[in-house]
Scaffold this motif. Structure first.
Motif, PDB file in Angstrom:
ATOM      1  N   GLU A 120      25.517  -0.034   0.919  1.00 23.09           N
ATOM      2  CA  GLU A 120      24.260  -0.775   0.935  1.00 23.09           C
ATOM      3  C   GLU A 120      23.129   0.239   0.871  1.00 23.09           C
ATOM      4  O   GLU A 120      23.109   1.197   1.639  1.00 23.09           O
ATOM      5  N   PRO A 121      22.175   0.066  -0.049  1.00 22.32           N
ATOM      6  CA  PRO A 121      21.085   1.048  -0.152  1.00 22.32           C
ATOM      7  C   PRO A 121      20.283   1.135   1.134  1.00 22.32           C
ATOM      8  O   PRO A 121      20.144   0.157   1.861  1.00 22.32           O
ATOM      9  N   ARG A 122      19.757   2.317   1.413  1.00 26.03           N
ATOM     10  CA  ARG A 122      19.006   2.545   2.645  1.00 26.03           C
ATOM     11  C   ARG A 122      17.573   2.035   2.554  1.00 26.03           C
ATOM     12  O   ARG A 122      16.901   1.899   3.558  1.00 26.03           O
ATOM     13  N   PHE A 123      17.085   1.786   1.335  1.00 26.17           N
ATOM     14  CA  PHE A 123      15.711   1.329   1.157  1.00 26.17           C
ATOM     15  C   PHE A 123      15.673   0.084   0.294  1.00 26.17           C
ATOM     16  O   PHE A 123      16.443  -0.069  -0.643  1.00 26.17           O
ATOM     17  N   HIS A 124      14.753  -0.812   0.617  1.00 27.50           N
ATOM     18  CA  HIS A 124      14.503  -1.979  -0.217  1.00 27.50           C
ATOM     19  C   HIS A 124      13.780  -1.525  -1.474  1.00 27.50           C
ATOM     20  O   HIS A 124      13.066  -0.527  -1.472  1.00 27.50           O
ATOM     21  N   GLU A 125      13.931  -2.281  -2.523  1.00 29.44           N
ATOM     22  CA  GLU A 125      13.210  -1.985  -3.758  1.00 29.44           C
ATOM     23  C   GLU A 125      11.738  -2.343  -3.572  1.00 29.44           C
ATOM     24  O   GLU A 125      11.406  -3.321  -2.898  1.00 29.44           O
ATOM     25  N   ALA A 126      10.871  -1.538  -4.161  1.00 32.48           N
ATOM     26  CA  ALA A 126       9.436  -1.833  -4.103  1.00 32.48           C
ATOM     27  C   ALA A 126       9.136  -2.981  -5.064  1.00 32.48           C
ATOM     28  O   ALA A 126       9.671  -3.032  -6.170  1.00 32.48           O
ATOM     29  N   GLN A 127       8.296  -3.893  -4.638  1.00 29.61           N
ATOM     30  CA  GLN A 127       7.945  -5.034  -5.461  1.00 29.61           C
ATOM     31  C   GLN A 127       7.047  -4.581  -6.606  1.00 29.61           C
ATOM     32  O   GLN A 127       6.127  -3.803  -6.418  1.00 29.61           O
ATOM     33  N   ALA A 128       7.335  -5.074  -7.791  1.00 36.12           N
ATOM     34  CA  ALA A 128       6.532  -4.764  -8.972  1.00 36.12           C
ATOM     35  C   ALA A 128       6.470  -6.019  -9.832  1.00 36.12           C
ATOM     36  O   ALA A 128       7.196  -6.988  -9.599  1.00 36.12           O
ATOM     37  N   GLU A 129       5.620  -5.985 -10.837  1.00 37.84           N
ATOM     38  CA  GLU A 129       5.479  -7.153 -11.699  1.00 37.84           C
ATOM     39  C   GLU A 129       6.788  -7.514 -12.384  1.00 37.84           C
ATOM     40  O   GLU A 129       7.082  -8.677 -12.610  1.00 37.84           O
ATOM     41  N   ASP A 130       7.582  -6.493 -12.730  1.00 34.61           N
ATOM     42  CA  ASP A 130       8.838  -6.738 -13.440  1.00 34.61           C
ATOM     43  C   ASP A 130      10.034  -6.889 -12.495  1.00 34.61           C
ATOM     44  O   ASP A 130      11.170  -6.937 -12.931  1.00 34.61           O
ATOM     45  N   CYS A 131       9.782  -6.980 -11.200  1.00 40.52           N
ATOM     46  CA  CYS A 131      10.859  -7.088 -10.207  1.00 40.52           C
ATOM     47  C   CYS A 131      10.828  -8.482  -9.599  1.00 40.52           C
ATOM     48  O   CYS A 131       9.846  -8.870  -8.974  1.00 40.52           O
ATOM     49  N   SER A 132      11.915  -9.209  -9.761  1.00 42.53           N
ATOM     50  CA  SER A 132      11.970 -10.569  -9.221  1.00 42.53           C
ATOM     51  C   SER A 132      12.924 -10.685  -8.033  1.00 42.53           C
ATOM     52  O   SER A 132      13.243 -11.777  -7.607  1.00 42.53           O
ATOM     53  N   ASP A 146       6.542  -5.758  -0.790  1.00 43.52           N
ATOM     54  CA  ASP A 146       5.194  -5.610  -1.341  1.00 43.52           C
ATOM     55  C   ASP A 146       4.598  -4.324  -0.777  1.00 43.52           C
ATOM     56  O   ASP A 146       4.407  -4.211   0.432  1.00 43.52           O
ATOM     57  N   CYS A 147       4.318  -3.351  -1.642  1.00 42.73           N
ATOM     58  CA  CYS A 147       3.830  -2.049  -1.196  1.00 42.73           C
ATOM     59  C   CYS A 147       2.335  -1.862  -1.427  1.00 42.73           C
ATOM     60  O   CYS A 147       1.823  -0.751  -1.349  1.00 42.73           O
ATOM     61  N   LYS A 148       1.625  -2.944  -1.700  1.00 43.02           N
ATOM     62  CA  LYS A 148       0.169  -2.844  -1.847  1.00 43.02           C
ATOM     63  C   LYS A 148      -0.433  -2.744  -0.449  1.00 43.02           C
ATOM     64  O   LYS A 148      -0.089  -3.512   0.445  1.00 43.02           O
ATOM     65  N   PHE A 149      -1.352  -1.801  -0.289  1.00 47.64           N
ATOM     66  CA  PHE A 149      -1.955  -1.601   1.023  1.00 47.64           C
ATOM     67  C   PHE A 149      -2.892  -2.745   1.374  1.00 47.64           C
ATOM     68  O   PHE A 149      -3.640  -3.232   0.548  1.00 47.64           O
ATOM     69  N   ARG A 150      -2.834  -3.147   2.637  1.00 45.38           N
ATOM     70  CA  ARG A 150      -3.687  -4.217   3.149  1.00 45.38           C
ATOM     71  C   ARG A 150      -4.638  -3.721   4.222  1.00 45.38           C
ATOM     72  O   ARG A 150      -5.708  -4.287   4.406  1.00 45.38           O
ATOM     73  N   ALA A 151      -4.244  -2.693   4.967  1.00 40.91           N
ATOM     74  CA  ALA A 151      -5.069  -2.165   6.049  1.00 40.91           C
ATOM     75  C   ALA A 151      -6.077  -1.161   5.497  1.00 40.91           C
ATOM     76  O   ALA A 151      -5.740  -0.331   4.659  1.00 40.91           O
ATOM     77  N   GLU A 152      -7.299  -1.249   5.975  1.00 42.44           N
ATOM     78  CA  GLU A 152      -8.368  -0.363   5.506  1.00 42.44           C
ATOM     79  C   GLU A 152      -8.017   1.111   5.712  1.00 42.44           C
ATOM     80  O   GLU A 152      -8.307   1.950   4.875  1.00 42.44           O
ATOM     81  N   GLN A 153      -7.357   1.416   6.830  1.00 38.14           N
ATOM     82  CA  GLN A 153      -7.023   2.805   7.140  1.00 38.14           C
ATOM     83  C   GLN A 153      -6.066   3.416   6.109  1.00 38.14           C
ATOM     84  O   GLN A 153      -6.113   4.616   5.849  1.00 38.14           O
ATOM     85  N   SER A 154      -5.214   2.612   5.510  1.00 42.65           N
ATOM     86  CA  SER A 154      -4.241   3.126   4.546  1.00 42.65           C
ATOM     87  C   SER A 154      -4.902   3.717   3.304  1.00 42.65           C
ATOM     88  O   SER A 154      -4.367   4.633   2.692  1.00 42.65           O
ATOM     89  N   PHE A 155      -6.045   3.195   2.934  1.00 46.13           N
ATOM     90  CA  PHE A 155      -6.741   3.693   1.744  1.00 46.13           C
ATOM     91  C   PHE A 155      -7.364   5.078   1.976  1.00 46.13           C
ATOM     92  O   PHE A 155      -7.697   5.769   1.037  1.00 46.13           O
TER      93      PHE A 155
END
Length: 79
Positions: A5-17, A23-32
């Motif tokens: 079993e892979p150790r990491f989940h796949e990152a969500q992308a437009e071509d990934c269903s 979802d790896c898009k940052f939401r917290a202000e500090q992350s930017f």
């Protein structure tokens, strides 16, 4: 490999269903405000199935990176 079993989940992308993609898009202000390696560490931690390690010499922003990860995980209601 059987039972692998892979150790990491796949990152969500437009071509990934895949439903388990993260979802790896940052939401917290500090992350930017993080530099590129710190952002990569946050994304890697978000994708980890069980544990992720953030290491480095003193003064490289490990605590700042972990705070950003905690905020991102909280926004996603991850445990």
């Amino acid at each position: 490999r059987e039972g692998y079993e892979p150790r990491f989940h796949e990152a969500q992308a437009e071509d990934c269903s895949r439903p388990d993609a993260v979802d790896c898009k940052f939401r917290a202000e500090q992350s930017f405000k993080l530099n590129e390696p710190q952002q990569a560490a946050v994304i890697q931690a978000l994708r980890a199935r069980d544990v992720a390690v953030v290491h480095g010499p003193p003064g490289t922003g490990k605590t700042t990176t972990l705070v950003a990860y905690i905020l991102e995980a909280a926004y996603r209601k991850q445990r």
